[in-house]
Enzyme design. Structure first.
Site, PDB file in Angstrom:
ATOM      1  N   ASP A  23       0.785  -1.226   0.000  1.00  0.00           N
ATOM      2  CA  ASP A  23       0.000   0.000   0.000  1.00  0.00           C
ATOM      3  C   ASP A  23       0.821   1.281   0.000  1.00  0.00           C
ATOM      4  OD1 ASP A  23      -2.596  -1.047  -0.245  1.00  0.00           O
ATOM      5  OD2 ASP A  23      -2.523  -1.704   1.836  1.00  0.00           O
TER       6      ASP A  23
ATOM      7  N   ASP B  59      -7.272  -4.779  -4.658  1.00  0.00           N
ATOM      8  CA  ASP B  59      -6.900  -3.429  -4.214  1.00  0.00           C
ATOM      9  C   ASP B  59      -5.568  -2.979  -4.817  1.00  0.00           C
ATOM     10  OD1 ASP B  59      -8.216  -5.230  -2.460  1.00  0.00           O
ATOM     11  OD2 ASP B  59      -8.143  -3.813  -0.805  1.00  0.00           O
TER      12      ASP B  59
HETATM   13  N1  GLY Z   1      -7.143  -1.862   0.752  1.00  0.00           N
HETATM   14  C1  GLY Z   1      -7.915  -2.263   1.863  1.00  0.00           C
HETATM   15  C2  GLY Z   1      -9.366  -2.036   1.723  1.00  0.00           C
HETATM   16  O1  GLY Z   1      -9.879  -1.686   0.679  1.00  0.00           O
HETATM   17  O2  GLY Z   1     -10.037  -2.211   2.700  1.00  0.00           O
END
Ligand code: GLY
Length: 402
Positions: A118, A183
């Site tokens: 992330d 994601d």
């Molecule tokens: N990337 C984590 C979520 O969307 O909760």
């Protein structure tokens, strides 16, 4: 200056139509003027509280009625500074810019983060916006360094960026070898940008490889996607397709569908590869023709949640999708604008926009973090506000008001 920035939106909207349409457009314009004012007050309180604390505090959500602040390494740490830049875009008030820069620069060391994927969200939403707004070249180095960190997670045999470490946290209990979550499409923007800034095509090539593998392996025949695909990083190929934050392995987690829509839209922006635009169109059709999508276009947390209509909505999924749709309008998809406007009208209304002074001073209510983890159910989330405000700036640009 603020009034000067907002008025053209009303004029542009009203100028578009006549008769009843004119009345609706005026109402819509008024609604968006109102939500910008609410954001100034509500997020203004958020800033006041943290500034008065004398500390660097980064709010993510509310927990048991209190604001929950997170540390720099949390995946959501880039959204608060990013929100400041969108508030600046919408109001032209430099007070937002100052806070945005302060909170962005506080994340500088995150460019070295390598233990999860992330870093893309964290650095692009903060430094990416800071560079866009200020043009400060010092931020370019941070973006490039963060892209190098993210690239360490690329597994060349499998052709993907590993999202989570297989031996860390709750993920370690799932027996995965190289888990990739949908994601992760959102982290590719950092890589595309880093190639543009550095001239080093390595980042771009990793992003393309990841997008291609995601296209190949994450999507079902109906264009819904799995949340997690586990790859074999030694010999390549898929080990399993599973769920983490949705209802079931074979269900469609709402935010995941929105991440995919947004991610492939960005992949098209940087590559102009028609396959990515086709993906965005297919995902659009899945979401917006789904029988379980409510009339206000704010989805339940999972399209296959078992107790629909008695299930929490996820405003974050709606905000992410709206923002992607406004970008797709620029790619010769004018019909997506009406869908995005409808989502934004829902979110800007009383059902989702909080009364000033409530909701932990977050703008929007009714999002979901992860129901399987019993975490953040029907709460505000900093990324819902971020993508809503991003979508609002995109809408205003389309209306010629920014
Ligand atoms: N990337 C984590 C979520 O969307 O909760």
């Amino acid at each position: 200056m603020r009034i000067f920035m907002i008025l053209p939106l009303a004029v542009a909207l009203v100028a578009c139509s006549g008769g009843n349409g004119q009345k609706q457009s005026r109402e819509t314009a008024d609604l968006f003027q109102k939500v910008i004012k609410t954001a100034e007050a509500q997020i203004g309180y958020q800033v006041k509280v943290i500034e008065e604390s004398g500390k660097i505090l980064n709010a993510r959500t509310t927990r048991n009625g209190h604001v929950h602040y997170i540390g720099k390494q949390d995946w959501t740490s880039g959204f608060f500074p990013g929100t400041m830049f969108y508030m600046y875009d919408l109001t032209n008030d430099s007070k937002w810019l100052e806070v945005g820069i302060k909170y962005t620069e506080n994340l500088d060391t995150i460019k070295h983060l390598k233990w999860h994927h992330d870093v893309g969200f964290m650095i692009d939403c903060s430094f990416g916006n800071a560079l866009r707004v200020t043009g400060n070249e010092a931020y370019e180095e941070v973006i490039i360094e963060a892209a190098k960190s993210l690239s360490t997670r690329f597994r060349p045999v499998a052709g993907v960026i590993q999202s989570w470490d297989e031996d860390r946290g709750w993920q370690a209990e799932r027996g995965w070898m190289c888990p990739v979550i949908i994601d992760n499409m959102m982290n590719l923007e950092l890589l595309f940008k880093a190639t543009q800034l550095s001239g080093d095509s390595t980042f771009h090539n990793i992003a393309v490889s990841h997008a291609d593998k995601t296209m190949e392996n994450h999507y079902r025949d109906d264009w819904s996607c799995y949340h997690v695909v586990d790859y074999d990083k030694e010999v390549g190929g898929v080990r399993s397709k599973q769920n983490a934050q949705g209802y079931a392995h074979e269900s469609a987690w709402s935010r995941g569908q929105a991440w995919g829509l947004y991610g492939f839209t960005v992949a098209y922006r940087y590559t102009k590869d028609q396959r990515y635009l086709d993906m965005a169109d297919n995902i659009y059709r899945y979401i917006f023709t789904h029988e379980n999508l409510p009339a206000d276009l704010v989805p339940y947390w999972d399209y296959n949640a078992p107790n629909i209509p008695n299930e929490p909505r996820d405003a974050s999924a709606a905000a992410v999708a709206a923002s992607a749709l406004y970008e797709l309008v620029d790619y010769d998809r004018p019909e997506y604008r009406e869908t995005a406007d409808k989502i934004m009208t829902s979110l800007a209304g009383d059902a989702y926009t909080a009364i000033v002074g409530t909701n932990g001073n977050f703008l929007l209510m009714h999002s979901v973090g992860s129901i399987p983890h019993d975490n953040e159910i029907d709460v505000p989330l900093n990324y819902t506000d971020y993508y809503f405000l991003e979508a609002l700036t995109r809408k205003m640009r389309l209306e010629g008001a920014l």
